[in-house]
Write a protein that holds these residues in place. Structure first.
Motif, PDB file in Angstrom:
ATOM      1  N   THR A 129     -18.204  11.990   0.763  1.00  0.00           N
ATOM      2  CA  THR A 129     -17.047  11.292   0.225  1.00  0.00           C
ATOM      3  C   THR A 129     -15.796  11.672   1.011  1.00  0.00           C
ATOM      4  N   LYS A 130     -14.938  10.726   1.243  1.00  0.00           N
ATOM      5  CA  LYS A 130     -13.686  10.962   1.962  1.00  0.00           C
ATOM      6  C   LYS A 130     -12.836  11.953   1.177  1.00  0.00           C
ATOM      7  N   MET A 131     -12.329  12.989   1.868  1.00  0.00           N
ATOM      8  CA  MET A 131     -11.510  14.021   1.238  1.00  0.00           C
ATOM      9  C   MET A 131     -10.195  14.145   1.976  1.00  0.00           C
ATOM     10  N   HIS A 132      -9.145  14.518   1.229  1.00  0.00           N
ATOM     11  CA  HIS A 132      -7.821  14.669   1.817  1.00  0.00           C
ATOM     12  C   HIS A 132      -7.549  16.148   2.095  1.00  0.00           C
ATOM     13  N   PHE A 133      -7.247  16.464   3.363  1.00  0.00           N
ATOM     14  CA  PHE A 133      -6.987  17.835   3.784  1.00  0.00           C
ATOM     15  C   PHE A 133      -5.573  17.959   4.336  1.00  0.00           C
ATOM     16  N   CYS A 134      -4.894  19.035   3.971  1.00  0.00           N
ATOM     17  CA  CYS A 134      -3.626  19.418   4.581  1.00  0.00           C
ATOM     18  C   CYS A 134      -3.709  20.896   4.950  1.00  0.00           C
ATOM     19  N   VAL A 135      -3.337  21.214   6.183  1.00  0.00           N
ATOM     20  CA  VAL A 135      -3.297  22.591   6.655  1.00  0.00           C
ATOM     21  C   VAL A 135      -1.901  22.845   7.201  1.00  0.00           C
ATOM     22  N   ASN A 145       1.841  13.363  -3.480  1.00  0.00           N
ATOM     23  CA  ASN A 145       2.193  11.955  -3.269  1.00  0.00           C
ATOM     24  C   ASN A 145       1.414  11.347  -2.104  1.00  0.00           C
ATOM     25  N   LEU A 146       1.158  12.151  -1.086  1.00  0.00           N
ATOM     26  CA  LEU A 146       0.328  11.688   0.030  1.00  0.00           C
ATOM     27  C   LEU A 146      -1.065  11.300  -0.454  1.00  0.00           C
ATOM     28  N   ALA A 147      -1.674  12.192  -1.232  1.00  0.00           N
ATOM     29  CA  ALA A 147      -3.064  12.002  -1.643  1.00  0.00           C
ATOM     30  C   ALA A 147      -3.226  10.987  -2.762  1.00  0.00           C
ATOM     31  N   HIS A 148      -2.261  10.936  -3.689  1.00  0.00           N
ATOM     32  CA  HIS A 148      -2.405  10.086  -4.867  1.00  0.00           C
ATOM     33  C   HIS A 148      -1.698   8.732  -4.754  1.00  0.00           C
ATOM     34  N   ARG A 149      -0.649   8.665  -3.928  1.00  0.00           N
ATOM     35  CA  ARG A 149       0.139   7.424  -3.860  1.00  0.00           C
ATOM     36  C   ARG A 149       0.282   6.871  -2.438  1.00  0.00           C
ATOM     37  N   CYS A 150      -0.227   7.597  -1.463  1.00  0.00           N
ATOM     38  CA  CYS A 150      -0.065   7.216  -0.055  1.00  0.00           C
ATOM     39  C   CYS A 150       1.412   7.039   0.284  1.00  0.00           C
ATOM     40  N   GLU A 151       2.207   8.033  -0.107  1.00  0.00           N
ATOM     41  CA  GLU A 151       3.628   8.059   0.220  1.00  0.00           C
ATOM     42  C   GLU A 151       3.858   9.170   1.242  1.00  0.00           C
ATOM     43  N   CYS A 152       4.354   8.796   2.428  1.00  0.00           N
ATOM     44  CA  CYS A 152       4.508   9.752   3.522  1.00  0.00           C
ATOM     45  C   CYS A 152       5.972  10.115   3.742  1.00  0.00           C
ATOM     46  N   PRO A 153       6.301  11.397   3.798  1.00  0.00           N
ATOM     47  CA  PRO A 153       7.664  11.781   4.194  1.00  0.00           C
ATOM     48  C   PRO A 153       7.990  11.186   5.569  1.00  0.00           C
ATOM     49  N   VAL A 154       9.215  10.721   5.722  1.00  0.00           N
ATOM     50  CA  VAL A 154       9.566   9.942   6.921  1.00  0.00           C
ATOM     51  C   VAL A 154       9.848  10.813   8.144  1.00  0.00           C
ATOM     52  N   ASP A 155       9.957  12.124   7.976  1.00  0.00           N
ATOM     53  CA  ASP A 155      10.318  12.975   9.113  1.00  0.00           C
ATOM     54  C   ASP A 155       9.096  13.501   9.864  1.00  0.00           C
ATOM     55  N   SER A 204     -10.353   1.196  12.971  1.00  0.00           N
ATOM     56  CA  SER A 204     -10.260   0.045  12.080  1.00  0.00           C
ATOM     57  C   SER A 204      -8.977   0.195  11.275  1.00  0.00           C
ATOM     58  N   ILE A 205      -8.493  -0.934  10.763  1.00  0.00           N
ATOM     59  CA  ILE A 205      -7.300  -0.947   9.924  1.00  0.00           C
ATOM     60  C   ILE A 205      -7.749  -1.263   8.499  1.00  0.00           C
ATOM     61  N   PRO A 206      -7.812  -0.279   7.619  1.00  0.00           N
ATOM     62  CA  PRO A 206      -8.238  -0.542   6.232  1.00  0.00           C
ATOM     63  C   PRO A 206      -7.303  -1.519   5.528  1.00  0.00           C
ATOM     64  N   ASP A 207      -7.861  -2.254   4.585  1.00  0.00           N
ATOM     65  CA  ASP A 207      -7.039  -3.195   3.814  1.00  0.00           C
ATOM     66  C   ASP A 207      -6.041  -2.475   2.916  1.00  0.00           C
ATOM     67  N   VAL A 208      -6.426  -1.286   2.458  1.00  0.00           N
ATOM     68  CA  VAL A 208      -5.540  -0.502   1.592  1.00  0.00           C
ATOM     69  C   VAL A 208      -5.510   0.934   2.077  1.00  0.00           C
ATOM     70  N   CYS A 209      -4.428   1.618   1.768  1.00  0.00           N
ATOM     71  CA  CYS A 209      -4.314   3.033   2.111  1.00  0.00           C
ATOM     72  C   CYS A 209      -5.172   3.851   1.153  1.00  0.00           C
ATOM     73  N   PRO A 210      -5.938   4.827   1.649  1.00  0.00           N
ATOM     74  CA  PRO A 210      -6.801   5.595   0.744  1.00  0.00           C
ATOM     75  C   PRO A 210      -5.991   6.488  -0.182  1.00  0.00           C
ATOM     76  N   ILE A 211      -6.443   6.629  -1.401  1.00  0.00           N
ATOM     77  CA  ILE A 211      -5.851   7.532  -2.364  1.00  0.00           C
ATOM     78  C   ILE A 211      -6.969   8.165  -3.188  1.00  0.00           C
ATOM     79  N   ILE A 212      -6.629   9.245  -3.857  1.00  0.00           N
ATOM     80  CA  ILE A 212      -7.608   9.899  -4.741  1.00  0.00           C
ATOM     81  C   ILE A 212      -7.723   9.082  -6.031  1.00  0.00           C
TER      82      ILE A 212
END
Length: 294
Positions: free
Chosen positions: A176-182, A257-267, A286-294
């Motif tokens: 399953t696709k997982m969201h990682f931040c390091v 917000n990145l993982a749940h809403r696909c909201e990216c800080p602009v900086d 590929s360009i997905p139709d929607v941004c992935p979220i949890i």
């Protein structure tokens, strides 16, 4: 005799014209000649300025010219990414083969020097059981300037300035696709990892910085610049979606917000959009139709 004004000039012209016309008409036997309009008839000033009645004196419009040949078709442009309303580029890179050194994505824009940073992406793979590299960044002075890899199903490794830090994580077995931040911070002297927007581990480190201006790859571990000294056993097999880096440590709310809403800080400092990336080997996108979220 000099003429003092325009009215005198018009009067003289009219008298001369009448004389010439009468003389001409007197010399022809054509009964229609009396209806001819004198060639030098005076055009009123209002008509000279573009008055609507001046259309009577306009010339006949010519035939349209020959249509020229159509030019050659231009080159096909680079496909664009879908940027969602939250400011995230939605793009997935596919790496279909394991155990090879030909499939990767090369970041072709400038990598800045960073004293702290956060790298995030959605990852999907079944190859947690061996060393699989997500990001590899190497400078001319040092390999492993910055890299992230899965070492085994319970260990994720971050290298910064040539030194490695291993995070113990819950066993990674699902495809399953997982969201990682390091992230790392030379100010805090800490490194950390979040999985699906939950902080998993924070470790201390000696505080080195990440130098800029070198080569960054997705899906291969390079030990020298410009995709040099690749190791087939460390290739990533699977999908990487929305890989990005910020030049600071993102807050827990921002990662959520990145993982749940696909909201990216602009900086953001690095985005692997198509105008900044080169694909090699069997790597595709590929360009997905929607941004992935949890």
């Amino acid at each position: 005799m000099p003429l003092k004004n325009k009215n005198q000039f018009v009067f003289v012209i009219s008298v001369v014209t009448s004389f010439l016309v009468e003389t001409s008409y007197g010399q022809t036997s054509d009964p229609q000649a009396q209806h001819l309009v004198p060639v030098c008839a005076y055009v009123p000033e209002a008509m000279q300025r573009g008055h609507s009645n001046a259309g009577f004196y306009r010339g006949v419009k010519g035939d349209p010219g020959i249509v020229g040949k159509q030019g050659p078709k231009g080159e096909k442009g680079v496909p664009g990414e879908m940027w969602n309303v939250g400011g995230c580029p939605t793009i997935t890179y596919h790496f279909p083969r394991d155990n090879q050194i030909t499939d990767y994505v090369w970041y072709r824009s400038y990598v800045p020097r960073m004293t702290e940073a956060t790298a995030c992406a959605w990852l999907e793979t079944s190859e947690y059981n061996h060393h699989a590299t997500w990001i590899s960044y190497t400078t001319s002075n040092r390999d492993n300037e910055f890299f992230i890899a899965f070492i085994n199903p319970t260990t994720v490794r971050l290298a910064i300035a040539g030194k490695g830090y291993d995070f113990t994580v819950p066993q990674l077995t699902s495809e399953t696709k997982m969201h990682f931040c390091v992230w790392f911070s030379s100010k805090r002297r800490q490194v950390g990892i979040s999985i699906n927007a939950k902080s998993v581990s924070v470790l201390s480190y000696t505080g080195e910085i990440m130098n800029g201006g070198a080569s960054m790859l997705l899906a291969q571990e390079q030990d020298s610049v410009n995709a040099g000294s690749l190791d087939a056993s460390q290739a990533f097999h699977g999908n990487i979606t929305n890989p990005m880096m910020w030049p600071r440590v993102l807050s827990e709310d921002e990662i959520s917000n990145l993982a749940h809403r696909c909201e990216c800080p602009v900086d953001h400092a690095i985005t692997f959009t198509l105008d900044r990336a080169e694909l090699y080997g069997s790597a595709t996108y590929s360009i997905p139709d929607v941004c992935p979220i949890i």
